[in-house]
Design a protein around this motif. Structure first.
Motif, PDB file in Angstrom:
ATOM      1  N   UNK A  40       0.830  -1.199   0.000  1.00  0.00           N
ATOM      2  CA  UNK A  40       0.000   0.000   0.000  1.00  0.00           C
ATOM      3  C   UNK A  40       0.869   1.256   0.000  1.00  0.00           C
ATOM      4  N   UNK A  41       1.950   1.231   0.754  1.00  0.00           N
ATOM      5  CA  UNK A  41       2.862   2.366   0.776  1.00  0.00           C
ATOM      6  C   UNK A  41       3.434   2.655  -0.600  1.00  0.00           C
ATOM      7  N   UNK A  42       3.797   1.593  -1.315  1.00  0.00           N
ATOM      8  CA  UNK A  42       4.320   1.772  -2.676  1.00  0.00           C
ATOM      9  C   UNK A  42       3.226   2.259  -3.621  1.00  0.00           C
ATOM     10  N   UNK A  43       2.023   1.725  -3.439  1.00  0.00           N
ATOM     11  CA  UNK A  43       0.896   2.120  -4.294  1.00  0.00           C
ATOM     12  C   UNK A  43       0.574   3.603  -4.137  1.00  0.00           C
ATOM     13  N   UNK A  44       0.683   4.131  -2.913  1.00  0.00           N
ATOM     14  CA  UNK A  44       0.316   5.511  -2.644  1.00  0.00           C
ATOM     15  C   UNK A  44       1.485   6.483  -2.784  1.00  0.00           C
ATOM     16  N   UNK A  45       2.686   5.976  -2.999  1.00  0.00           N
ATOM     17  CA  UNK A  45       3.886   6.828  -2.982  1.00  0.00           C
ATOM     18  C   UNK A  45       3.781   8.001  -3.967  1.00  0.00           C
ATOM     19  N   UNK A  46       3.296   7.742  -5.160  1.00  0.00           N
ATOM     20  CA  UNK A  46       3.250   8.781  -6.184  1.00  0.00           C
ATOM     21  C   UNK A  46       1.889   9.457  -6.300  1.00  0.00           C
ATOM     22  N   UNK A  47       0.988   9.182  -5.358  1.00  0.00           N
ATOM     23  CA  UNK A  47      -0.320   9.841  -5.344  1.00  0.00           C
ATOM     24  C   UNK A  47      -0.197  11.131  -4.534  1.00  0.00           C
ATOM     25  N   UNK A  48      -0.489  12.280  -5.119  1.00  0.00           N
ATOM     26  CA  UNK A  48      -0.406  13.527  -4.354  1.00  0.00           C
ATOM     27  C   UNK A  48      -1.479  13.559  -3.265  1.00  0.00           C
ATOM     28  N   UNK A  49      -1.070  13.747  -2.031  1.00  0.00           N
ATOM     29  CA  UNK A  49      -2.010  13.727  -0.908  1.00  0.00           C
ATOM     30  C   UNK A  49      -1.944  15.039  -0.139  1.00  0.00           C
ATOM     31  N   UNK A  50      -3.119  15.586   0.147  1.00  0.00           N
ATOM     32  CA  UNK A  50      -3.207  16.834   0.903  1.00  0.00           C
ATOM     33  C   UNK A  50      -3.592  16.598   2.356  1.00  0.00           C
ATOM     34  N   UNK A  51      -4.281  15.485   2.634  1.00  0.00           N
ATOM     35  CA  UNK A  51      -4.745  15.200   3.992  1.00  0.00           C
ATOM     36  C   UNK A  51      -5.004  13.707   4.132  1.00  0.00           C
TER      37      UNK A  51
END
Length: 222
Positions: A40-51
């Motif tokens: 999951x960490x790798x999956x979300x690594x390149x997703x821009x997250x604001x909160x």
């Protein structure tokens, strides 16, 4: 720009493997669960997250910590309102001990993965059946879950809309399987209610021209 919220069910726990009702109880992640968190960490690594928001239970906190491995600047907000359905005196018991009578009350037979058969019209009758059957009186009613989900979404959706206006990224939410069904049914009423989301499964809700659309389950981290 469209507002987006990525909803994630927590990673696999010992209760999940043993077929036990978890609710507000906690159990450690399994080895497989730890692998799901890393994926999951790798999956979300390149997703821009604001909160980021999470249930305040341990298994969701641990899952969120892994999900944000590539976002060390982001501090997630724990929310009691994002907790799983509370099963009261049934918690820690085998799944079938509760679901057999609840399914029977709905004219169906319990088997894992068949919750769609008793949730055609939403989750309210299921939740109220659980509440009535709990001898301790602590299990959530439909009204309890609705109040909690509405409060959680008021905060989460506002954060997503602000992030969209400011073009700062998406919002990540780590929660639980059953309450995720309640959340999605609230946000996208036309979506058929369902449970059985895989551990570390991701469902993205996108607002386009004011209309919320739920995507398919992304089970790549499961």
């Amino acid at each position: 720009m469209s507002a987006r919220i990525h909803f994630v069910r927590h990673a696999e726990t010992l209760f999940n493997v043993n077929g036990m009702l978890q609710g507000w109880c906690d159990a450690p992640l399994t080895e497989r669960g730890e692998g799901q968190v890393a994926a999951l960490g790798e999956r979300m690594r390149d997703v821009p997250l604001a909160a980021a928001f999470m249930s305040d239970l341990t298994r969701t906190r641990t899952t969120m910590a892994g999900a944000l491995a590539g976002h060390p600047h982001l501090v997630p907000t724990p929310m009691r309102e994002l907790r799983e359905w509370h099963f009261g005196g049934w918690e820690g018991q085998p799944n079938a001990s509760l679901w057999n009578p609840v399914f029977a009350e709905h004219g169906s037979v319990y088997a894992p993965g068949t919750f769609a058969s008793i949730t055609e019209d939403g989750f309210d009758t299921v939740l109220d059946a659980i509440h009535r059957s709990d001898p301790t009186g602590r299990a959530d009613s439909a009204a309890d879950v609705r109040t909690r989900v509405d409060a959680a979404l008021e905060t989460v959706v506002a954060a997503a809309q602000l992030a969209a206006r400011e073009d700062t990224g998406d919002v990540l939410v780590v929660t639980h399987g059953s309450v995720l069904g309640s959340i999605l049914h609230t946000l996208v009423p036309a979506t058929r209610p369902r449970t059985g989301f895989p551990n570390c499964g991701i469902v993205t809700v996108t607002w386009t021209e004011g209309q919320a659309i739920a995507g398919e389950i992304d089970a790549s981290c499961a």
